[in-house]
Motif scaffolding. Structure first.
Motif, PDB file in Angstrom:
ATOM      1  N   GLY A 831       0.813  -1.210   0.000  1.00 25.47           N
ATOM      2  CA  GLY A 831       0.000   0.000   0.000  1.00 25.47           C
ATOM      3  C   GLY A 831       0.844   1.255   0.000  1.00 25.47           C
ATOM      4  N   GLU A 832       2.021   1.197   0.645  1.00 26.28           N
ATOM      5  CA  GLU A 832       2.934   2.343   0.626  1.00 26.28           C
ATOM      6  C   GLU A 832       3.480   2.578  -0.779  1.00 26.28           C
ATOM      7  OE1 GLU A 832       3.149   4.347   2.948  1.00 26.28           O
ATOM      8  OE2 GLU A 832       2.240   3.206   4.590  1.00 26.28           O
ATOM      9  N   PHE A 833       3.726   1.503  -1.538  1.00 25.18           N
ATOM     10  CA  PHE A 833       4.132   1.680  -2.933  1.00 25.18           C
ATOM     11  C   PHE A 833       3.012   2.348  -3.724  1.00 25.18           C
ATOM     12  CE2 PHE A 833       7.366  -1.443  -1.892  1.00 25.18           C
ATOM     13  CZ  PHE A 833       8.442  -1.044  -2.672  1.00 25.18           C
ATOM     14  N   PHE A 834       1.779   1.947  -3.474  1.00 23.27           N
ATOM     15  CA  PHE A 834       0.646   2.535  -4.178  1.00 23.27           C
ATOM     16  C   PHE A 834       0.524   4.029  -3.869  1.00 23.27           C
ATOM     17  CE2 PHE A 834      -3.842   3.782  -3.559  1.00 23.27           C
ATOM     18  CZ  PHE A 834      -4.218   3.849  -4.894  1.00 23.27           C
ATOM     19  N   ARG A 835       0.654   4.390  -2.577  1.00 19.02           N
ATOM     20  CA  ARG A 835       0.509   5.794  -2.199  1.00 19.02           C
ATOM     21  C   ARG A 835       1.719   6.628  -2.603  1.00 19.02           C
ATOM     22  NH1 ARG A 835      -2.440   3.134   1.891  1.00 19.02           N
ATOM     23  NH2 ARG A 835      -0.587   2.567   3.056  1.00 19.02           N
ATOM     24  N   ASP A 836       2.888   5.986  -2.695  1.00 18.05           N
ATOM     25  CA  ASP A 836       4.109   6.633  -3.189  1.00 18.05           C
ATOM     26  C   ASP A 836       4.446   7.897  -2.398  1.00 18.05           C
ATOM     27  OD1 ASP A 836       6.334   6.813  -4.791  1.00 18.05           O
ATOM     28  OD2 ASP A 836       5.336   7.969  -6.354  1.00 18.05           O
ATOM     29  N   GLN A 837       4.483   7.750  -1.074  1.00 26.49           N
ATOM     30  CA  GLN A 837       4.830   8.876  -0.203  1.00 26.49           C
ATOM     31  C   GLN A 837       6.198   8.678   0.454  1.00 26.49           C
ATOM     32  OE1 GLN A 837       1.502   9.146   2.492  1.00 26.49           O
ATOM     33  NE2 GLN A 837       0.091   9.877   0.907  1.00 26.49           N
ATOM     34  N   GLY A 838       6.991   7.758  -0.078  1.00 21.97           N
ATOM     35  CA  GLY A 838       8.348   7.554   0.415  1.00 21.97           C
ATOM     36  C   GLY A 838       8.440   6.724   1.677  1.00 21.97           C
ATOM     37  N   ARG A 839       7.367   6.031   2.071  1.00 25.08           N
ATOM     38  CA  ARG A 839       7.396   5.240   3.300  1.00 25.08           C
ATOM     39  C   ARG A 839       7.511   3.742   3.026  1.00 25.08           C
ATOM     40  NH1 ARG A 839       3.015   8.795   5.114  1.00 25.08           N
ATOM     41  NH2 ARG A 839       1.546   7.085   4.767  1.00 25.08           N
ATOM     42  N   GLN A 840       7.635   3.358   1.777  1.00 23.69           N
ATOM     43  CA  GLN A 840       7.726   1.943   1.463  1.00 23.69           C
ATOM     44  C   GLN A 840       9.073   1.365   1.918  1.00 23.69           C
ATOM     45  OE1 GLN A 840       7.302   4.441  -0.690  1.00 23.69           O
ATOM     46  NE2 GLN A 840       8.150   4.010  -2.721  1.00 23.69           N
ATOM     47  N   ILE A 841       9.055   0.101   2.272  1.00 24.69           N
ATOM     48  CA  ILE A 841      10.241  -0.600   2.773  1.00 24.69           C
ATOM     49  C   ILE A 841      10.775  -1.507   1.676  1.00 24.69           C
ATOM     50  CG2 ILE A 841      11.098  -2.239   4.497  1.00 24.69           C
ATOM     51  CD1 ILE A 841       8.917  -1.259   6.382  1.00 24.69           C
ATOM     52  N   TYR A 842      12.099  -1.421   1.434  1.00 23.21           N
ATOM     53  CA  TYR A 842      12.749  -2.280   0.455  1.00 23.21           C
ATOM     54  C   TYR A 842      13.598  -3.332   1.186  1.00 23.21           C
ATOM     55  CZ  TYR A 842      11.645   1.321  -3.058  1.00 23.21           C
ATOM     56  OH  TYR A 842      11.007   2.193  -3.883  1.00 23.21           O
ATOM     57  N   LEU A 843      13.899  -4.398   0.484  1.00 27.04           N
ATOM     58  CA  LEU A 843      14.869  -5.362   1.002  1.00 27.04           C
ATOM     59  C   LEU A 843      16.230  -4.690   1.078  1.00 27.04           C
ATOM     60  CD1 LEU A 843      13.752  -8.493  -1.055  1.00 27.04           C
ATOM     61  CD2 LEU A 843      13.474  -8.163   1.400  1.00 27.04           C
TER      62      LEU A 843
END
Length: 886
Positions: A831-843
């Motif tokens: 969902g963070e990728f969808f919202r694209d607000q820089g809060r997504q977590i990467y490996l």
């Protein structure tokens, strides 16, 4: 109340000379300082007052805890190491943050545990599902006690805090267990097998917690389920735990796979010992062809460098009609540092769950007394571990177990009465809690399960499609609004009430989902390798035909138009004589098609005549077919399936028969003239890439000197280029794999790789798939965000999965992707990728991964599809990286 339960158990049971491993939970000396400061070390410390000596549970010495230097980054490996000076059986770990009389607030939310028995070879603890990361603390003061299942047998312990974001970490710990008086440091034996009955797997009898390595189908250099203290039940298909597979508690072998009619096991100990007895817990389920061994023979090696003594200790075991049984074998006071035993079959199967050793170094269990902290006692609270002869139910008590000193009969009676009252009250509370939980669960089942913090999961309308016209792309939707649907359900369903509109996708996100540069076949050509003509709907937005793979999962998704063109052609492989197949081993099982269509069996077949027959059938020489052609994988369709399932099976055969690439598993032949329908594919002797890498270390002088299986970074790159090559070929045909991962890449000789889809059918990888309300299962940790939220499976989503696969390889498959996140948190992260607000977590970047390769992974995980590289670009880049390392 728990103390009352324990006291009641002790009082009613009376004095015993043996201890149950369920009560092997004694504190090993962090809190009471039995473990001295010099035996507690760390990789770093923030200040001298936060050194490792202050990492003691329930103590506020120094600044209150051990804190590694600086902010802990996701890629950092900081550890607290404890030397116990001898082997211990460790069952429990307690952790606490830095409280410092309410002035501190640092704690570890997650951590890992590494351990070693000799200080040289370090191993990472994993639970029954292969997860390494343990949930830690939620505040700075409360203690979190975590059972280690399986337990650890080690001298050295490392506690390694884990974080997903940069933050300050502080820890206090305690370790609970008891002395490992057996002294066994490793056992070696043949690999466990699968119990098959009527063509179906009944039990998986492998040693799943073994911490050594597999070499030539023999387990070497480790310990596992035979020393975890859990004796199997009478019925070997059942287990004490609900989260494991059938047969988990036993390791078993089939007589017809043994060349000499016995199972040979070698046991290595920490020092020479004078052995009195060996106890073997066997299964004796005679109705299933399982019996205790007929007789045993043991040889002894007095010193590691010595030869085996010629004199054997043998014993004939009397037949017994009971089920699971503890067999005692007298070892006649023989001295040895190693023991080599042969156990002879008495029936078709031999199954062990535990093996214990008694020697004259064992001592009686002392009465354990927990002294008040005010006494200042520094005496050891250790209790030697003595094996039990009867199975007792494993009980978990989240506190230090102690035995009170002598009590009068009157005081015992008072304690019994008080405990009985406490038990009654406890039962009442438990019943109330169960009823309340059932009530809450019913309420929760009424509404769909919430996945994101937002009001609902969104996806595009089912009727959206694109039409290409020159360089322009138009997006058409029969319903332009977004709709609430059941989370992750790939079948669109109508809402039961008016739907609330959700925020629309940004233009970049819309473009990323609805467009992309793909190879598109031209249906006017005779080969499916060409592109579509203009004005033909893009395959990713048209009807996608899902094909069941070799083990029942959706291996490939193909555009319907391409399927129609392919299935008009005849099958490009011939009918193979069914009588030349010899069933050898079941590999897995999965669902196929609709309704009652199932994969009946995945078999490895072989026989003396199959080699010549298969080579003649394929019109190939033995030099052309290098992967041992007398071993193949066979997929069988149950005869009483629906007509739709049967047609899907034949359709899959027609399409898969056209796949011919050195890095794709090849269809060799079919048996379709009569039931059951079969397709025959290549079988790779070295198994899947996940198991291949997880059993290896990175090559070093130590691995070479100790003959430990290892790989080089160059080997990892070479295998990566082959995976990219195979996916590049599939992409040229508009095939979408949908489940690319190391578990679905098979390994041949000289690090050759072939892409397949064996993962979903194997119980070993059940934890890699997320079940949706008991229906579909999805590999969400490998899936692109748009596949999870929008149901879009394209070649670009396969590129995302390739990035995760590369990440697996450069961790040597020691860790599951996003292992610190639960399945629900992984979905929330999309969902963070969808919202694209820089809060997504990467490996995070792994220590073995070169920076250019990790940069490639990050490009594969780009939020917008158009920003991801193509398989052709990836393959070209990996080849260049490999050439630069040569």
């Amino acid at each position: 109340m728990f103390f009352c339960l324990l006291a009641l158990t002790l009082l009613t049971r009376g004095t015993e000379s043996q201890i149950n491993l369920a009560t092997c939970r004694y504190p090993l000396g962090m809190h009471d300082k039995t473990i001295p400061d010099e035996d507690i070390t760390a990789s770093s410390q923030w200040y001298e007052s936060t050194g490792p000596q202050y990492a003691r549970l329930h103590r506020e010495d120094g600044d209150g805890a051990w804190c590694p230097a600086g902010l802990l980054q996701p890629e950092d490996v900081q550890f607290l190491q404890i030397d116990l000076h001898k082997l211990f059986f460790i069952k429990l770990i307690g952790t606490q943050g830095r409280h410092a009389w309410a002035t501190g607030k640092e704690y570890a939310r997650f951590y890992r545990v590494d351990y070693s028995r000799n200080g040289e070879r370090w191993l990472s603890w994993k639970d029954h599902q292969g997860h390494q990361v343990i949930k830690g603390n939620e505040d700075a003061y409360d203690v979190v006690l975590t059972d280690l299942r399986p337990p650890i047998i080690a001298r050295y312990i490392r506690i390694i805090p884990v974080t997903q974001v940069a933050m300050t970490i502080c820890m206090r710990v305690e370790i609970y267990g008891c002395v490992w008086s057996d002294g066994l440091i490793s056992y070696s034996m043949p690999e466990g097998e699968t119990y098959v009955s009527s063509g179906h797997a009944v039990a998986f009898l492998n040693d799943s917690t073994y911490d050594g390595y597999l070499e030539n189908r023999r387990l070497c250099g480790g310990l596992g389920q035979l020393t975890d203290g859990v004796q199997g039940l009478d019925d070997f298909t059942e287990s004490h735990q609900y989260t494991v597979w059938s047969g988990y508690d036993y390791v078993g072998w089939r007589k017809d796979t043994s060349q000499n009619g016995y199972v040979e096991m070698e046991f290595t100990f920490d020092r020479p010992r004078n052995f009195t007895e060996m106890k073997v817990h066997c299964n004796n389920m005679i109705s299933m062809g399982v019996r205790i061994f007929q007789r045993s023979e043991c040889l002894f090696k007095p010193r590691p460098q010595a030869d085996w003594d010629a004199e054997r200790v043998g014993e004939v075991v009397a037949p017994d009609e009971r089920n699971a049984k503890m067999v005692r074998i007298a070892l006649q006071q023989r001295v040895g540092s190693s023991i080599l035993c042969r156990f002879y079959f008495a029936d078709r199967w031999l199954m062990f769950s535990e093996i214990y050793f008694l020697s004259d170094m064992d001592i009686a269990i002392p009465t354990l007394v927990t002294l008040p902290p005010t006494t200042g006692s520094t005496g050891s609270t250790e209790a030697p571990w003595v094996n039990t002869t009867e199975r007792r139910t494993e009980t978990t008590f989240p506190f230090t177990i102690s035995r009170p000193l002598g009590k009068s009969d009157e005081s015992r009676t008072s304690v019994l009465v008080g405990c009985l009252v406490a038990i009654i009250l406890l039962l009442v509370v438990i019943i109330v809690l169960i009823l309340w939980k059932q009530y809450i669960q019913k309420r929760l089942d009424i509404a769909p399960r919430r996945i994101l913090e937002e009001d609902a999961t969104v996806r595009l309308s089912f009727y959206s499609y694109t039409i290409g016209s020159g360089n322009q792309t138009q997006i058409h939707q029969s319903n332009p609004t977004y709709e609430r649907i059941f989370p992750l359900d790939l079948d669109y369903q109508q809402p039961s009430k008016p739907l609330r509109k959700l925020p629309e996708l940004s233009q970049s996100a819309e473009d990323s989902v609805c467009s992309g540069d793909y190879a598109e076949p031209d249906l006017t050509k005779s080969t499916p390798h060409q592109g579509f003509q203009n004005n033909v709907p893009h395959y990713a937005e048209t009807d996608i035909v899902n094909l069941q793979g070799v083990t029942g999962n959706n291996m490939y998704a193909v555009p319907a138009l391409t399927v129609d063109s392919l299935t008009k052609k005849d099958i490009s492989v011939g009918e193979f004589p069914r009588n030349q197949l010899r069933l050898k081993e079941k590999l897995g099982e999965g669902q196929f098609g609709e309704g009652t269509g199932y994969i009946r069996v995945i078999s490895v077949c072989g026989g003396t005549n199959l080699l010549e027959g298969l080579l003649d059938f394929l019109e190939m020489s033995s030099s052309e077919f290098c992967n041992q052609p007398d071993l193949v994988a066979v997929k069988m369709l149950r005869p009483n399936v629906t007509k739709t399932a049967r047609n899907d099976f034949l359709k899959e055969i027609k399409i898969i028969s056209r796949l011919k690439h050195p890095n794709i598993i090849r269809l060799l032949g079919v048996c379709v003239r009569d039931d059951p329908l079969c397709m025959i594919t290549e079988y790779m002797e070295n198994g899947d890439l996940n198991q291949f890498l997880s059993q290896r270390e990175i090559r070093s002088q130590f691995t070479t000197a100790n003959n430990i299986p290892s790989v080089r970074v160059q080997n990892l790159l070479y295998m990566s280029t082959q995976i990219a090559s195979g996916m590049k070929y599939l992409a040229s045909l508009n095939f979408v794999h949908r489940d690319l991962a190391t578990r679905n890449c098979l390994v041949g000789n000289s690090y050759t790789i072939k892409i397949a889809d064996f993962g979903m059918s194997r119980n070993l990888y059940s934890g890699d798939y997320y079940r949706i309300q008991g229906r579909a299962v999805l590999p969400i940790r490998w899936m692109a965000w748009e596949s999870i939220l929008l149901g879009k499976f394209t070649m670009s989503s396969d590129i995302w999965a390739l990035g995760v696969t590369l990440w697996e390889m450069f961790t040597l498959c020691k860790e599951q992707p996003y292992s610190v996140l639960s399945d629900e948190q992984v979905i929330e992260n999309t969902g963070e990728f969808f919202r694209d607000q820089g809060r997504q977590i990467y490996l995070s970047k792994t220590p073995l991964c070169p920076s250019p390769i990790f940069d490639l992974m990050m490009k594969c995980w780009s939020r917008d599809i158009k920003d991801r590289p193509t398989f052709e670009d990836i393959h070209h880049f990996l080849v260049e990286q490999l050439d630069s390392m040569v």
